[in-house]
Design an enzyme around this catalytic site. Structure first.
Site, PDB file in Angstrom:
ATOM      1  N   GLU A  11      37.789  13.302 -78.833  1.00  0.00           N
ATOM      2  CA  GLU A  11      38.071  12.649 -77.550  1.00  0.00           C
ATOM      3  C   GLU A  11      39.280  13.249 -76.831  1.00  0.00           C
ATOM      4  O   GLU A  11      39.420  13.066 -75.615  1.00  0.00           O
ATOM      5  CB  GLU A  11      38.258  11.130 -77.768  1.00  0.00           C
ATOM      6  CG  GLU A  11      36.931  10.475 -78.149  1.00  0.00           C
ATOM      7  CD  GLU A  11      37.035   9.014 -78.562  1.00  0.00           C
ATOM      8  OE1 GLU A  11      36.137   8.239 -78.206  1.00  0.00           O
ATOM      9  OE2 GLU A  11      38.011   8.645 -79.258  1.00  0.00           O
ATOM     10  N   GLY A  77      29.959   2.348 -76.526  1.00  0.00           N
ATOM     11  CA  GLY A  77      28.565   1.905 -76.518  1.00  0.00           C
ATOM     12  C   GLY A  77      28.324   0.993 -75.320  1.00  0.00           C
ATOM     13  O   GLY A  77      29.161   0.141 -75.007  1.00  0.00           O
ATOM     14  N   MET A 171      36.137   0.390 -80.258  1.00  0.00           N
ATOM     15  CA  MET A 171      36.863  -0.047 -81.444  1.00  0.00           C
ATOM     16  C   MET A 171      38.390   0.059 -81.330  1.00  0.00           C
ATOM     17  O   MET A 171      39.080  -0.056 -82.344  1.00  0.00           O
ATOM     18  CB  MET A 171      36.372   0.745 -82.675  1.00  0.00           C
ATOM     19  CG  MET A 171      34.883   0.561 -82.939  1.00  0.00           C
ATOM     20  SD  MET A 171      34.241   1.555 -84.320  1.00  0.00           S
ATOM     21  CE  MET A 171      35.070   0.825 -85.706  1.00  0.00           C
ATOM     22  N   GLU A 172      38.909   0.315 -80.117  1.00  0.00           N
ATOM     23  CA  GLU A 172      40.368   0.509 -80.008  1.00  0.00           C
ATOM     24  C   GLU A 172      41.015  -0.124 -78.774  1.00  0.00           C
ATOM     25  O   GLU A 172      42.195  -0.513 -78.819  1.00  0.00           O
ATOM     26  CB  GLU A 172      40.703   2.026 -79.985  1.00  0.00           C
ATOM     27  CG  GLU A 172      40.361   2.790 -81.239  1.00  0.00           C
ATOM     28  CD  GLU A 172      38.908   3.273 -81.291  1.00  0.00           C
ATOM     29  OE1 GLU A 172      38.260   3.272 -80.212  1.00  0.00           O
ATOM     30  OE2 GLU A 172      38.427   3.626 -82.387  1.00  0.00           O
ATOM     31  N   ASP A 195      26.292   5.939 -76.284  1.00  0.00           N
ATOM     32  CA  ASP A 195      25.126   5.315 -76.943  1.00  0.00           C
ATOM     33  C   ASP A 195      24.940   3.913 -76.366  1.00  0.00           C
ATOM     34  O   ASP A 195      25.769   3.464 -75.581  1.00  0.00           O
ATOM     35  CB  ASP A 195      25.352   5.236 -78.470  1.00  0.00           C
ATOM     36  CG  ASP A 195      26.623   4.478 -78.815  1.00  0.00           C
ATOM     37  OD1 ASP A 195      27.673   5.103 -78.972  1.00  0.00           O
ATOM     38  OD2 ASP A 195      26.577   3.235 -78.862  1.00  0.00           O
TER      39      ASP A 195
HETATM   40  O1  OS5 Z   1      36.368   5.334 -82.428  1.00  0.00           O
HETATM   41  C1  OS5 Z   1      35.150   4.704 -82.723  1.00  0.00           C
HETATM   42  C2  OS5 Z   1      34.775   3.802 -81.575  1.00  0.00           C
HETATM   43  N1  OS5 Z   1      34.266   4.728 -80.602  1.00  0.00           N
HETATM   44  C3  OS5 Z   1      33.591   4.137 -79.448  1.00  0.00           C
HETATM   45  C4  OS5 Z   1      32.149   3.775 -79.648  1.00  0.00           C
HETATM   46  C5  OS5 Z   1      31.687   2.603 -80.242  1.00  0.00           C
HETATM   47  N2  OS5 Z   1      32.320   1.569 -80.837  1.00  0.00           N
HETATM   48  C6  OS5 Z   1      31.562   0.549 -81.327  1.00  0.00           C
HETATM   49  N3  OS5 Z   1      30.212   0.534 -81.270  1.00  0.00           N
HETATM   50  C7  OS5 Z   1      29.547   1.548 -80.655  1.00  0.00           C
HETATM   51  N4  OS5 Z   1      28.205   1.515 -80.585  1.00  0.00           N
HETATM   52  C8  OS5 Z   1      30.285   2.621 -80.134  1.00  0.00           C
HETATM   53  N5  OS5 Z   1      29.933   3.766 -79.494  1.00  0.00           N
HETATM   54  C9  OS5 Z   1      31.059   4.467 -79.210  1.00  0.00           C
HETATM   55  C10 OS5 Z   1      33.595   5.769 -81.323  1.00  0.00           C
HETATM   56  C11 OS5 Z   1      34.017   5.692 -82.759  1.00  0.00           C
HETATM   57  C12 OS5 Z   1      32.857   5.199 -83.589  1.00  0.00           C
HETATM   58  S1  OS5 Z   1      33.051   5.359 -85.325  1.00  0.00           S
HETATM   59  C13 OS5 Z   1      32.509   7.001 -85.518  1.00  0.00           C
HETATM   60  C14 OS5 Z   1      32.634   7.534 -86.926  1.00  0.00           C
HETATM   61  C15 OS5 Z   1      32.150   8.952 -86.918  1.00  0.00           C
HETATM   62  C16 OS5 Z   1      32.412   9.714 -88.184  1.00  0.00           C
HETATM   63  N6  OS5 Z   1      32.626   9.226 -89.380  1.00  0.00           N
HETATM   64  N7  OS5 Z   1      32.789  10.226 -90.247  1.00  0.00           N
HETATM   65  N8  OS5 Z   1      32.696  11.325 -89.564  1.00  0.00           N
HETATM   66  C17 OS5 Z   1      32.451  11.063 -88.294  1.00  0.00           C
HETATM   67  C18 OS5 Z   1      32.821  12.655 -90.182  1.00  0.00           C
HETATM   68  C19 OS5 Z   1      34.217  12.860 -90.689  1.00  0.00           C
HETATM   69  C20 OS5 Z   1      34.451  12.821 -92.036  1.00  0.00           C
HETATM   70  C21 OS5 Z   1      35.758  13.007 -92.527  1.00  0.00           C
HETATM   71  C22 OS5 Z   1      36.818  13.249 -91.620  1.00  0.00           C
HETATM   72  C23 OS5 Z   1      36.573  13.313 -90.272  1.00  0.00           C
HETATM   73  C24 OS5 Z   1      35.265  13.120 -89.791  1.00  0.00           C
END
Ligand code: OS5
Length: 227
Positions: A11, A77, A171-172, A195
């Site tokens: 981001e 989202g 989520m923030e 999404d």
């Molecule tokens: O920051 C989180 C909230 N963001 C907005 C968002 C959201 N929040 C709630 N519900 C929805 N439907 C949403 N759509 C967009 C986005 C983000 C979501 S949590 C994403 C986790 C992605 C991830 N997890 N592991 N990795 C990627 C790989 C990884 C592994 C190790 C180290 C670094 C990355």
């Protein structure tokens, strides 16, 4: 000093690419990038995902780096039908959808001493509207619901939308809003849709994270040119 905060590296990556040169400082297990852009000093960071991480990073940006305004950029989202992938929306107010002491007769999102909704800064919101107009971009505004849950289930999505009349979920934002509001720092929260927060949202999120993050980051940098 203007703070630009995102939750994930993806981001803020487009911001770091645009400012080209920056100094990196590590503090409280976070990286902070100091840069100059359009005659403004910037502190840029990603907090890592979730309300606690975002609150810590926002606090450090204000208390250690003396940020006097904070702009949040990222993806979200969609809850409202009118919002599609890539659309931009800024928050008029934000709430925490996962705060629940309803057992004591309180409404969802409420804890004693704190209002359910935190309002954003009208001057920064006006600058965003002017920026959109000049760039010929469609910029929507609405209510952001924040919680420590990636929403990817129709029933949860509908509950958040109906309970709080919220337009997007993430989520923030509300935790950053509370930090800024309590420390007296004007703040702005922008999100581009990645999404639709229903079944399979995680697949759309993976596909559209980079492109939607760039839409939001580019917009926030255009706002910095007006600050
Ligand atoms: O920051 C989180 C909230 N963001 C907005 C968002 C959201 N929040 C709630 N519900 C929805 N439907 C949403 N759509 C967009 C986005 C983000 C979501 S949590 C994403 C986790 C992605 C991830 N997890 N592991 N990795 C990627 C790989 C990884 C592994 C190790 C180290 C670094 C990355």
């Amino acid at each position: 000093m203007i703070a630009i905060l995102g939750a994930m590296q993806e981001e803020i990556e487009p911001i770091l690419k645009s400012v080209k040169e920056y100094k990196e400082i590590e503090y409280a297990k976070n990286k902070f990038y100091l840069a100059n852009y359009a005659s403004n000093e910037l502190v840029i960071a990603y907090s890592k995902i979730g309300k606690v991480n975002a609150a810590i990073t926002a606090t450090v940006m204000i208390e250690k780096f003396n940020a006097s305004r904070l702009l949040f950029t990222g993806v979200a989202g969609a809850l409202s039908h009118g919002l599609k992938i890539g659309d931009l929306m800024f928050a008029t107010s934000l709430l925490q959808h996962d705060l629940d002491i309803t057992a004591f007769g309180h409404p969802h999102g409420y804890v004693p001493g704190i209002e359910i909704f935190t309002k954003t800064d009208s001057d920064l919101n006006d600058i965003a509207k002017q920026t959109a107009e000049q760039k010929g971009l469609i910029l929507k505004s609405g209510i952001i619901a924040t919680g420590d849950i990636f929403v990817c289930e129709a029933s949860k999505k509908e509950w958040i939308k109906d309970t709080f009349k919220a337009d997007v979920v993430e989520m923030e934002g509300a935790s950053v809003a509370q930090v800024c509001s309590q420390l007296g720092v004007p703040f702005f929260v922008l999100r581009a849709i990645s999404d639709e927060a229903g079944g399979g949202a995680e697949f759309d999120f993976d596909e559209f994270l980079a492109s939607s993050a760039k839409v939001s980051a580019d917009f926030v940098l255009s706002m910095v040119e007006k600050l």
